[in-house]
Motif scaffolding. Sequence first.
Motif, PDB file in Angstrom:
ATOM      1  N   LYS A  94      13.604   3.314  15.806  1.00 44.45           N
ATOM      2  CA  LYS A  94      13.719   3.876  17.148  1.00 44.45           C
ATOM      3  C   LYS A  94      12.652   3.386  18.110  1.00 44.45           C
ATOM      4  O   LYS A  94      12.914   3.267  19.309  1.00 44.45           O
ATOM      5  N   TYR A  95      11.453   3.122  17.608  1.00 44.62           N
ATOM      6  CA  TYR A  95      10.346   2.880  18.515  1.00 44.62           C
ATOM      7  C   TYR A  95       9.637   1.551  18.346  1.00 44.62           C
ATOM      8  O   TYR A  95       8.842   1.174  19.203  1.00 44.62           O
ATOM      9  N   TYR A  96       9.888   0.815  17.281  1.00 44.28           N
ATOM     10  CA  TYR A  96       9.165  -0.430  17.054  1.00 44.28           C
ATOM     11  C   TYR A  96       9.321  -1.396  18.227  1.00 44.28           C
ATOM     12  O   TYR A  96       8.325  -1.907  18.761  1.00 44.28           O
ATOM     13  N   ASN A  97      10.551  -1.670  18.621  1.00 43.66           N
ATOM     14  CA  ASN A  97      10.763  -2.647  19.688  1.00 43.66           C
ATOM     15  C   ASN A  97      10.166  -2.188  21.020  1.00 43.66           C
ATOM     16  O   ASN A  97       9.641  -3.002  21.785  1.00 43.66           O
ATOM     17  N   PHE A  98      10.219  -0.894  21.296  1.00 47.53           N
ATOM     18  CA  PHE A  98       9.627  -0.378  22.529  1.00 47.53           C
ATOM     19  C   PHE A  98       8.120  -0.658  22.560  1.00 47.53           C
ATOM     20  O   PHE A  98       7.590  -1.193  23.535  1.00 47.53           O
ATOM     21  N   ASN A 100       6.456  -2.751  20.675  1.00 42.20           N
ATOM     22  CA  ASN A 100       6.236  -4.180  20.560  1.00 42.20           C
ATOM     23  C   ASN A 100       6.358  -4.857  21.930  1.00 42.20           C
ATOM     24  O   ASN A 100       5.530  -5.689  22.303  1.00 42.20           O
ATOM     25  N   GLU A 101       7.389  -4.500  22.686  1.00 37.06           N
ATOM     26  CA  GLU A 101       7.563  -5.064  24.027  1.00 37.06           C
ATOM     27  C   GLU A 101       6.433  -4.625  24.952  1.00 37.06           C
ATOM     28  O   GLU A 101       5.960  -5.417  25.785  1.00 37.06           O
ATOM     29  N   ARG A 104       3.491  -6.711  24.094  1.00 39.17           N
ATOM     30  CA  ARG A 104       3.713  -8.080  24.567  1.00 39.17           C
ATOM     31  C   ARG A 104       3.462  -8.158  26.082  1.00 39.17           C
ATOM     32  O   ARG A 104       2.820  -9.091  26.577  1.00 39.17           O
ATOM     33  N   ALA A 118      10.150  -9.514  17.618  1.00 39.29           N
ATOM     34  CA  ALA A 118      10.995  -8.345  17.882  1.00 39.29           C
ATOM     35  C   ALA A 118      12.065  -8.292  16.794  1.00 39.29           C
ATOM     36  O   ALA A 118      12.492  -9.319  16.276  1.00 39.29           O
ATOM     37  N   PHE A 119      12.448  -7.100  16.427  1.00 38.22           N
ATOM     38  CA  PHE A 119      13.531  -6.933  15.455  1.00 38.22           C
ATOM     39  C   PHE A 119      14.803  -6.574  16.195  1.00 38.22           C
ATOM     40  O   PHE A 119      14.803  -5.696  17.046  1.00 38.22           O
ATOM     41  N   GLU A 120      15.866  -7.267  15.856  1.00 36.99           N
ATOM     42  CA  GLU A 120      17.166  -6.959  16.439  1.00 36.99           C
ATOM     43  C   GLU A 120      17.891  -6.003  15.491  1.00 36.99           C
ATOM     44  O   GLU A 120      18.748  -6.404  14.716  1.00 36.99           O
TER      45      GLU A 120
END
Length: 190
Positions: A94-98, A100-101, A104, A118-120
């Motif tokens: 739920k939150y990794y990409n948020f 991570n971005e 970045r 990023a993980f898709e």
Amino acid sequence: MLFNSTEFFIFFPVVVTLYFLTPPNRRWLILLLASYYFYASWKPAYTLILIFSTLVDYGCGRAMGRYSDEEKHKRKPYLWISLLSNLSILGLFKYYNFFNESARDAASALNMDYAMPAFELLLPMGISFYTFQTMSYSIDVYHGRIKPERHLGVFALFVTFFPQLVAGPIERQVTCSDNSRPIMRSATSA
């Protein structure tokens, strides 16, 4: 599978028919298999996450149940295992990409290199519901509000029951135990 899909329109009557044709002491198994099929019809690989979460919380609950209220401090490591494993899975999806971005963007604003990929990943269906439901079970066992469920199949059904898996509400084990007493009594006597 969506509740308003043709697949569900076929699935549900088949499950209800099988449920009533099955001896009462095995009906829980029909509901469990139907629930796993329902979940797997969306993305089969994510069923492994659901199974993992079920097994972790079942195992932690059983381990905590070995200790009396006077030995509550001995339950704490199992509560932590439950909470950390469930929240880690939820956090990853739920939150990794948020985060991570965000990192970045912050690195870019500071002219720094940032190489974390990023993980898709698709968010697993119902992950918040079953995560918080299983964690509430572990918390209730830790505090001695409920006894740990001894029957893995009944516990798995509590976690995966398809009518509430994807849309809630988040149920407490004590509520499910009270409302499904005949199913549970039949399952544990089998």
